[in-house]
Design a protein around this motif. Structure first.
Motif, PDB file in Angstrom:
ATOM      1  N   MET A 264      56.466  -9.761  18.272  1.00 20.76           N
ATOM      2  CA  MET A 264      56.031  -8.697  17.359  1.00 20.76           C
ATOM      3  C   MET A 264      54.662  -8.168  17.796  1.00 20.76           C
ATOM      4  SD  MET A 264      58.666  -8.820  15.435  1.00 20.76           S
ATOM      5  CE  MET A 264      59.930  -9.926  14.799  1.00 20.76           C
TER       6      MET A 264
ATOM      7  N   ARG B 238      69.390  -7.916   4.482  1.00 21.80           N
ATOM      8  CA  ARG B 238      69.095  -8.328   5.863  1.00 21.80           C
ATOM      9  C   ARG B 238      67.741  -7.765   6.272  1.00 21.80           C
ATOM     10  NH1 ARG B 238      72.752  -7.712  11.352  1.00 21.80           N
ATOM     11  NH2 ARG B 238      74.029  -9.249  10.270  1.00 21.80           N
ATOM     12  N   PHE B 239      66.952  -8.563   6.973  1.00 21.59           N
ATOM     13  CA  PHE B 239      65.659  -8.108   7.501  1.00 21.59           C
ATOM     14  C   PHE B 239      65.927  -7.571   8.904  1.00 21.59           C
ATOM     15  CE2 PHE B 239      64.847 -11.859   4.746  1.00 21.59           C
ATOM     16  CZ  PHE B 239      64.420 -11.126   3.647  1.00 21.59           C
TER      17      PHE B 239
ATOM     18  N   HIS C 194      53.968 -19.923   7.978  1.00 21.31           N
ATOM     19  CA  HIS C 194      54.273 -19.718   9.397  1.00 21.31           C
ATOM     20  C   HIS C 194      53.186 -18.849  10.016  1.00 21.31           C
ATOM     21  CE1 HIS C 194      58.196 -21.622   9.675  1.00 21.31           C
ATOM     22  NE2 HIS C 194      58.306 -21.298   8.401  1.00 21.31           N
TER      23      HIS C 194
ATOM     24  N   PHE D 258      67.432 -16.334  12.155  1.00 18.65           N
ATOM     25  CA  PHE D 258      67.865 -15.777  13.442  1.00 18.65           C
ATOM     26  C   PHE D 258      67.038 -16.460  14.533  1.00 18.65           C
ATOM     27  CE2 PHE D 258      67.915 -12.796  16.926  1.00 18.65           C
ATOM     28  CZ  PHE D 258      69.179 -12.206  16.882  1.00 18.65           C
TER      29      PHE D 258
ATOM     30  N   LEU E 214      54.889  -9.029   7.911  1.00 18.90           N
ATOM     31  CA  LEU E 214      55.056  -9.467   6.527  1.00 18.90           C
ATOM     32  C   LEU E 214      56.274 -10.396   6.395  1.00 18.90           C
ATOM     33  CD1 LEU E 214      53.750  -9.039   3.762  1.00 18.90           C
ATOM     34  CD2 LEU E 214      55.163  -6.989   3.484  1.00 18.90           C
TER      35      LEU E 214
ATOM     36  N   GLY F  76      80.593 -15.064  13.575  1.00 13.19           N
ATOM     37  CA  GLY F  76      80.163 -14.924  12.174  1.00 13.19           C
ATOM     38  C   GLY F  76      80.010 -13.489  11.725  1.00 13.19           C
ATOM     39  N   PRO F  77      79.366 -13.288  10.554  1.00 12.99           N
ATOM     40  CA  PRO F  77      79.284 -11.951   9.966  1.00 12.99           C
ATOM     41  C   PRO F  77      78.520 -10.982  10.849  1.00 12.99           C
ATOM     42  CG  PRO F  77      78.391 -13.638   8.478  1.00 12.99           C
ATOM     43  CD  PRO F  77      78.700 -14.312   9.765  1.00 12.99           C
TER      44      PRO F  77
ATOM     45  N   MET G  31      53.013 -16.834  12.413  1.00  7.87           N
ATOM     46  CA  MET G  31      53.295 -15.459  12.859  1.00  7.87           C
ATOM     47  C   MET G  31      52.917 -14.413  11.810  1.00  7.87           C
ATOM     48  SD  MET G  31      57.484 -15.634  12.766  1.00  7.87           S
ATOM     49  CE  MET G  31      57.652 -16.999  13.900  1.00  7.87           C
TER      50      MET G  31
ATOM     51  N   PRO H 199      60.746  -5.818  11.762  1.00  5.86           N
ATOM     52  CA  PRO H 199      59.536  -6.305  11.093  1.00  5.86           C
ATOM     53  C   PRO H 199      58.854  -5.230  10.251  1.00  5.86           C
ATOM     54  CG  PRO H 199      59.176  -6.064  13.457  1.00  5.86           C
ATOM     55  CD  PRO H 199      60.637  -5.850  13.224  1.00  5.86           C
TER      56      PRO H 199
HETATM   57  C1  LIG Z   1      59.695 -18.019   9.861  1.00  9.15           C
HETATM   58  C2  LIG Z   1      59.701 -16.561   9.616  1.00  9.15           C
HETATM   59  C3  LIG Z   1      59.801 -16.052   8.383  1.00  9.15           C
HETATM   60  C4  LIG Z   1      59.846 -14.625   8.144  1.00  9.15           C
HETATM   61  O1  LIG Z   1      59.749 -14.192   7.041  1.00  9.15           O
HETATM   62  S1  LIG Z   1      60.026 -13.539   9.441  1.00  9.15           S
HETATM   63  C5  LIG Z   1      59.840 -11.948   8.645  1.00  9.15           C
HETATM   64  C6  LIG Z   1      61.115 -11.344   8.206  1.00  9.15           C
HETATM   65  N1  LIG Z   1      62.012 -11.141   9.298  1.00  9.15           N
HETATM   66  C7  LIG Z   1      61.823 -10.163  10.210  1.00  9.15           C
HETATM   67  O2  LIG Z   1      60.859  -9.415  10.177  1.00  9.15           O
HETATM   68  C8  LIG Z   1      62.898 -10.008  11.226  1.00  9.15           C
HETATM   69  C9  LIG Z   1      63.203  -8.571  11.449  1.00  9.15           C
HETATM   70  N2  LIG Z   1      64.429  -8.430  12.252  1.00  9.15           N
HETATM   71  C10 LIG Z   1      64.400  -8.279  13.585  1.00  9.15           C
HETATM   72  O3  LIG Z   1      63.350  -8.228  14.188  1.00  9.15           O
HETATM   73  C11 LIG Z   1      65.739  -8.150  14.273  1.00  9.15           C
HETATM   74  O4  LIG Z   1      66.725  -7.748  13.382  1.00  9.15           O
HETATM   75  C12 LIG Z   1      66.216  -9.489  14.909  1.00  9.15           C
HETATM   76  C13 LIG Z   1      65.185  -9.957  15.959  1.00  9.15           C
HETATM   77  C14 LIG Z   1      66.396 -10.563  13.829  1.00  9.15           C
HETATM   78  C15 LIG Z   1      67.578  -9.271  15.592  1.00  9.15           C
HETATM   79  O5  LIG Z   1      67.477  -8.162  16.413  1.00  9.15           O
HETATM   80  P1  LIG Z   1      68.302  -8.130  17.780  1.00  9.15           P
HETATM   81  O6  LIG Z   1      67.941  -9.270  18.658  1.00  9.15           O
HETATM   82  O7  LIG Z   1      68.116  -6.760  18.366  1.00  9.15           O
HETATM   83  O8  LIG Z   1      69.771  -8.364  17.300  1.00  9.15           O
HETATM   84  P2  LIG Z   1      71.031  -7.480  17.582  1.00  9.15           P
HETATM   85  O9  LIG Z   1      71.237  -7.399  19.074  1.00  9.15           O
HETATM   86  O10 LIG Z   1      70.932  -6.211  16.817  1.00  9.15           O
HETATM   87  O11 LIG Z   1      72.228  -8.327  16.919  1.00  9.15           O
HETATM   88  C16 LIG Z   1      72.711  -9.498  17.550  1.00  9.15           C
HETATM   89  C17 LIG Z   1      73.662 -10.182  16.572  1.00  9.15           C
HETATM   90  O12 LIG Z   1      72.888 -10.797  15.533  1.00  9.15           O
HETATM   91  C18 LIG Z   1      73.207 -10.199  14.273  1.00  9.15           C
HETATM   92  N3  LIG Z   1      71.937  -9.968  13.573  1.00  9.15           N
HETATM   93  C19 LIG Z   1      71.007  -9.055  13.935  1.00  9.15           C
HETATM   94  N4  LIG Z   1      69.984  -9.090  13.088  1.00  9.15           N
HETATM   95  C20 LIG Z   1      70.285 -10.028  12.180  1.00  9.15           C
HETATM   96  C21 LIG Z   1      69.622 -10.480  11.036  1.00  9.15           C
HETATM   97  N5  LIG Z   1      68.440  -9.935  10.672  1.00  9.15           N
HETATM   98  N6  LIG Z   1      70.181 -11.452  10.290  1.00  9.15           N
HETATM   99  C22 LIG Z   1      71.394 -11.960  10.648  1.00  9.15           C
HETATM  100  N7  LIG Z   1      72.079 -11.541  11.744  1.00  9.15           N
HETATM  101  C23 LIG Z   1      71.527 -10.594  12.487  1.00  9.15           C
HETATM  102  C24 LIG Z   1      73.892  -8.894  14.594  1.00  9.15           C
HETATM  103  O13 LIG Z   1      74.795  -8.500  13.545  1.00  9.15           O
HETATM  104  C25 LIG Z   1      74.606  -9.212  15.873  1.00  9.15           C
HETATM  105  O14 LIG Z   1      75.766  -9.942  15.610  1.00  9.15           O
HETATM  106  P3  LIG Z   1      77.209  -9.244  15.757  1.00  9.15           P
HETATM  107  O15 LIG Z   1      77.288  -8.702  17.136  1.00  9.15           O
HETATM  108  O16 LIG Z   1      78.194 -10.329  15.490  1.00  9.15           O
HETATM  109  O17 LIG Z   1      77.263  -8.161  14.731  1.00  9.15           O
END
Ligand SMILES: C/C=C/C(=O)SCCNC(=O)CCNC(=O)[C@H](O)C(C)(C)COP(=O)(O)OP(=O)(O)OC[C@H]1O[C@@H](n2cnc3c(N)ncnc32)[C@H](O)[C@@H]1OP(=O)(O)O
Length: 293
Positions: A187, A222-223, A173, A127, A192, A139-140, A175, A226
């Motif tokens: 964040m 899906r993540f 990474h 993302f 994690l 997309g999805p 972060m 955080p």
């Molecule tokens: C290099 C890093 C490695 C890591 O391991 S990082 C650690 C693991 N990941 C995390 O901790 C991320 C946790 N997730 C989040 O903080 C949030 O979640 C996001 C910042 C990723 C997104 O939040 P927001 O900006 O509020 O998105 P929205 O406004 O709810 O959705 C916008 C569109 O994006 C799609 N979407 C939202 N989250 C995800 C996701 N996690 N993966 C894929 N797509 C996503 C939705 O569905 C929607 O799209 P549609 O309007 O078409 O439905």
């Protein structure tokens, strides 16, 4: 609709190798207890299939290095894994990666990086804020929760040093360790790795289903928010998904403050570890994992 210039881009092939030491350290880092000998003792080792994802982390990183998105703000959005055959305790394999899709979410883009090998196929969805708006398909959307009553809730206790351990397995990474880098990604503090949260969740889930975690054959999640090292997660499981083969569960996880952190989880396992005992008839009876966390 305009396709992203990154769509379909080949990211190359790399031969990756691993030893039983790597596989054991991985199991420990994601929360396997020391007495789980089939995960942490070389004499009996079965390798957790999600370990393969650490070996292929080079692929989304390679895409980031091309400048496709801002690596300081992009986060791992979701993950898919299909296992073709179990990982041996040590070995090597060729892994080939490409950009399978780029979705335009307006203010963000989601890059699907697909890696295939003779052992697995996996897709990282990255993302990337600020990379959308190129006129592509959306997309999805958000995954759906099963429309049947959930089972009981399991506990996944992450521990305070978990990200510091996990990063040594191939995802460095900043972060996940540096407060300034975490803040740049929006964040509160170092968080994690999504794949660590996911693998940690699969251990109690497999126990609840009465299957071996190394028998995982398919995984999606899906993540959604955080997870911070030390968070205690409530994992909700729905046994089964209607498929006739294997043992399957749908799942979600929430942090202590109620934030959904894993959504759309689905895991399918190969075989039951042993027949269910009369003492443990309910696949999702309340339990606590990682007691030494
Ligand atoms: C290099 C890093 C490695 C890591 O391991 S990082 C650690 C693991 N990941 C995390 O901790 C991320 C946790 N997730 C989040 O903080 C949030 O979640 C996001 C910042 C990723 C997104 O939040 P927001 O900006 O509020 O998105 P929205 O406004 O709810 O959705 C916008 C569109 O994006 C799609 N979407 C939202 N989250 C995800 C996701 N996690 N993966 C894929 N797509 C996503 C939705 O569905 C929607 O799209 P549609 O309007 O078409 O439905």
């Amino acid at each position: 609709m305009t396709a992203s210039p990154w769509q379909g881009r080949a990211l190359g092939t790399r031969t990756v190798s691993w030893t039983e030491r790597d596989a054991i350290l991985y199991a420990l880092a994601v929360g396997a207890p020391a007495d789980r000998l089939d995960l942490v003792y070389e004499e009996r080792l079965r390798v957790l299939p999600t370990f393969a994802l650490t070996l292929a982390q080079w692929a989304p990183d390679a895409l980031g290095a091309t400048g496709a998105f801002d690596v300081t703000t992009a986060v791992h959005g979701s993950q898919r894994l299909v296992v073709k055959r179990p990982l041996e305790p040590s070995g090597e394999m060729a892994t080939t990666a490409r950009v399978a899709a780029v979705w335009d979410k307006g203010s963000a883009a989601v890059f699907d990086v697909e890696v295939s090998s003779d052992h697995f196929t996996a897709t990282w969805s990255v993302f990337a804020p600020g990379s959308g708006g190129f006129g592509g398909e959306r997309g999805p959307s958000a995954p759906r929760r099963p429309d049947r009553p959930a089972g009981h809730t399991l506990t996944v206790a992450t521990h305070a040093r978990q990200a510091a351990f996990y990063r040594l397995l191939g995802d460095r990474h900043a972060m996940h360790i540096d407060p300034a880098a975490a803040a740049a990604a929006g964040m509160d503090r170092p968080f994690l790795h999504g794949l660590c949260t996911l693998a940690a969740s699969l251990l109690p889930l497999a126990d609840a289903l009465g299957v071996h975690p190394a028998g995982l054959v398919e995984l999606d999640a899906r993540f959604a928010a955080p997870v911070y090292p030390g968070d205690r997660l409530a994992l909700t499981g729905w046994a089964g998904d209607g498929t006739p083969d294997g043992r399957t569960a749908c799942f979600e996880a929430a942090a202590g403050d109620g934030r959904a952190v894993l959504t759309g989880g689905r895991a399918r396992f190969r075989e039951p570890a042993e027949p269910p005992t009369p003492e443990a008839p309910d696949a999702f009876a309340d339990r606590t994992e990682n007691p030494d966390a």
